[in-house]
Design an enzyme around this catalytic site. Structure first.
Site, mmCIF file in Angstrom:
data_model
loop_
_atom_site.group_PDB
_atom_site.id
_atom_site.type_symbol
_atom_site.label_atom_id
_atom_site.label_comp_id
_atom_site.label_asym_id
_atom_site.label_seq_id
_atom_site.Cartn_x
_atom_site.Cartn_y
_atom_site.Cartn_z
ATOM 1 N N GLY A 13 0.843 -1.206 0.000
ATOM 2 C CA GLY A 13 0.000 0.000 0.000
ATOM 3 C C GLY A 13 0.872 1.247 0.000
ATOM 4 O O GLY A 13 1.883 1.302 0.691
ATOM 5 N N ARG A 74 1.319 -5.150 -5.153
ATOM 6 C CA ARG A 74 1.577 -6.371 -4.392
ATOM 7 C C ARG A 74 1.804 -7.428 -5.455
ATOM 8 O O ARG A 74 1.038 -7.498 -6.425
ATOM 9 C CB ARG A 74 0.390 -6.704 -3.491
ATOM 10 C CG ARG A 74 0.131 -5.598 -2.448
ATOM 11 C CD ARG A 74 -0.931 -5.989 -1.437
ATOM 12 N NE ARG A 74 -1.011 -5.006 -0.365
ATOM 13 C CZ ARG A 74 -1.918 -4.013 -0.303
ATOM 14 N NH1 ARG A 74 -2.831 -3.887 -1.249
ATOM 15 N NH2 ARG A 74 -1.926 -3.170 0.707
ATOM 16 N N ASP A 105 5.349 -4.732 6.187
ATOM 17 C CA ASP A 105 6.003 -5.993 6.548
ATOM 18 C C ASP A 105 6.015 -7.028 5.419
ATOM 19 O O ASP A 105 6.958 -7.810 5.307
ATOM 20 C CB ASP A 105 5.460 -6.568 7.864
ATOM 21 C CG ASP A 105 3.947 -6.679 7.875
ATOM 22 O OD1 ASP A 105 3.314 -6.385 6.838
ATOM 23 O OD2 ASP A 105 3.404 -7.079 8.916
ATOM 24 N N THR A 127 4.313 2.893 5.508
ATOM 25 C CA THR A 127 2.916 2.461 5.580
ATOM 26 C C THR A 127 2.171 3.380 6.541
ATOM 27 O O THR A 127 2.730 3.759 7.575
ATOM 28 C CB THR A 127 2.769 0.991 6.055
ATOM 29 O OG1 THR A 127 1.419 0.773 6.488
ATOM 30 C CG2 THR A 127 3.683 0.651 7.221
ATOM 31 N N ASP A 129 -0.089 2.651 8.496
ATOM 32 C CA ASP A 129 -0.613 1.951 9.673
ATOM 33 C C ASP A 129 0.223 2.072 10.948
ATOM 34 O O ASP A 129 -0.269 1.813 12.040
ATOM 35 C CB ASP A 129 -0.767 0.456 9.365
ATOM 36 C CG ASP A 129 -1.886 0.183 8.373
ATOM 37 O OD1 ASP A 129 -2.620 1.126 8.039
ATOM 38 O OD2 ASP A 129 -2.016 -0.971 7.935
ATOM 39 N N ASP A 131 2.477 -0.027 11.820
ATOM 40 C CA ASP A 131 2.381 -1.378 12.385
ATOM 41 C C ASP A 131 3.676 -2.181 12.261
ATOM 42 O O ASP A 131 3.648 -3.402 12.190
ATOM 43 C CB ASP A 131 1.223 -2.134 11.702
ATOM 44 C CG ASP A 131 1.437 -2.290 10.200
ATOM 45 O OD1 ASP A 131 2.334 -1.632 9.648
ATOM 46 O OD2 ASP A 131 0.708 -3.075 9.577
ATOM 47 N N ARG A 173 -6.161 -2.494 9.790
ATOM 48 C CA ARG A 173 -6.795 -3.815 9.916
ATOM 49 C C ARG A 173 -6.361 -4.515 11.186
ATOM 50 O O ARG A 173 -7.165 -5.129 11.872
ATOM 51 C CB ARG A 173 -6.433 -4.682 8.711
ATOM 52 C CG ARG A 173 -7.510 -4.689 7.648
ATOM 53 C CD ARG A 173 -7.311 -5.789 6.650
ATOM 54 N NE ARG A 173 -6.129 -5.541 5.825
ATOM 55 C CZ ARG A 173 -6.162 -5.349 4.517
ATOM 56 N NH1 ARG A 173 -7.292 -5.381 3.876
ATOM 57 N NH2 ARG A 173 -5.060 -5.152 3.835
#
Ligand code: F6P
Length: 326
Positions: A13, A74, A105, A127, A129, A131, A173
């Site tokens: 993303g 991706r 990741d 990213t 996120d 994360d 997510r």
């Protein structure tokens, strides 16, 4: 001997600040006397030989742009042992002896595999996120949070005028960082994150009712994507709130608006620092590392170690959010 001919790609993303990172990689590489190539559309570009030579001016006027000038993807084809070998062979054929991968990741696993196939890689966390366990910060996070905050501020205007409850889904997510920080910044009454199981009555209804007793008449509930599961999720939550409390409620999914836009100063500076640091590592002959921001400074970790680290959730900030949302 470090890398002399490097490539940079963005994968997974996109995130605001990726362009600033590309720019830093290109400029640092050239500064250190390297040849630098841009790979288009992530690992697919390596497989397809879609590489373009980058010079100082090829990254002019991009630091302020969202998205990624190299495009992103991706790549299921790359995610096989044959795909990795093919990509490594392509690099060898082109004389590429170092790759900087900007992504999340999934992209890091790709970088680890490519290193394993003989092409030294360095990964940069890009990213929205936030994360990535080894890093306190990922490029794009600040811009995404600010976008979400601005959007919810606008929703608040109309929510307040109508004495409504607005239930808003933000991205994330598996990670509630955008949700938690945005929830605090917009003064949400309830904030639901994937890391903390929620109870509808206790965490939403009781809070709304308590706030009502002190005169509050409009409410914001911020929900992470991982909790809500799309429009149906926030729609359902909003409907249930209306049924139980009688407060007219509306649902909004912010969606991909959070992934775009001009990066904030923080993202531009972080991306620039991480990009330059990544090239330094390749220049020193270091590989299979993730660049990270830890305890206020840029550092790096072995990719495999980084991928196995448990992610920390800021429980203290969550407690604060809970305490001040009444
Ligand atoms: O990882 C970034 C992210 O925006 C997540 O927050 C979200 O769950 C996902 O990507 C959406 O992916 P896509 O753009 O493929 O719909």
């Amino acid at each position: 001997m470090g890398s002399r001919k490097i490539a940079v790609l963005t994968s997974g993303g996109d995130a605001p600040g990726m362009n600033a990172a590309i720019r830093a990689v290109v400029r640092s590489g050239i500064y250190l006397g390297m040849e630098v190539y841009g790979v288009r559309r992530g690992y697919n570009g390596l497989l397809n030989g879609d590489l373009i030579p980058m010079d100082l001016r090829s990254v002019s006027n991009i630091i302020q742009l969202g998205g990624t000038i190299l495009y992103t993807a991706r790549s299921p084809r790359y995610n096989t042992p044959e795909g990795v070998k093919e990509a490594a062979d392509q690099c060898r054929a082109l004389g590429i002896d170092g790759v900087v991968v900007i992504g999340g990741d999934g992209s890091f696993r790709g970088a680890r595999d490519l290193t394993g196939a003989g092409i030294p890689c360095i990964a940069i966390p890009g990213t929205i996120d936030n994360d990535i366990a080894c890093s306190d910060y990922t490029v794009g996070f600040d811009t995404a949070m600010n976008t979400a905050m601005e959007m919810i501020d606008k929703i608040r205007d109309t929510s307040q005028s109508h004495d409504r409850c607005s239930v808003i889904e933000v991205m994330g997510r598996r990670c509630g960082d955008i949700c938690l920080n945005t929830g605090i910044a917009v003064g949400a009454t309830a904030t639901l994150v994937p890391e903390v199981p929620y109870d509808f009555q206790r965490d939403i209804i009781d809070k709304i009712k308590l706030a009502q007793t002190t005169g509050k008449q409009h409410f914001i509930v911020v929900v992470a994507e991982g909790v809500s599961g799309g429009f149906a999720g926030v729609e359902k939550i909003a409907k249930k709130i209306e049924e139980v409390t009688g407060i007219e409620s509306r649902a909004t999914v912010l969606g991909h608006v959070q992934r775009g836009g001009s990066p904030t100063l923080r993202d531009r500076v972080m991306a620039s620092s991480m990009g330059a640091y990544a090239v330094d590592l390749l220049n020193r002959g270091v590989s299979n590392r993730v660049v990270a921001y830890t305890d206020g400074r840029i550092t790096d970790y072995d990719i495999t170690t980084a991928l196995n680290m448990p992610r920390k959730f800021d429980t203290e900030l969550y407690r604060t959010s809970d305490r001040i949302s009444i």
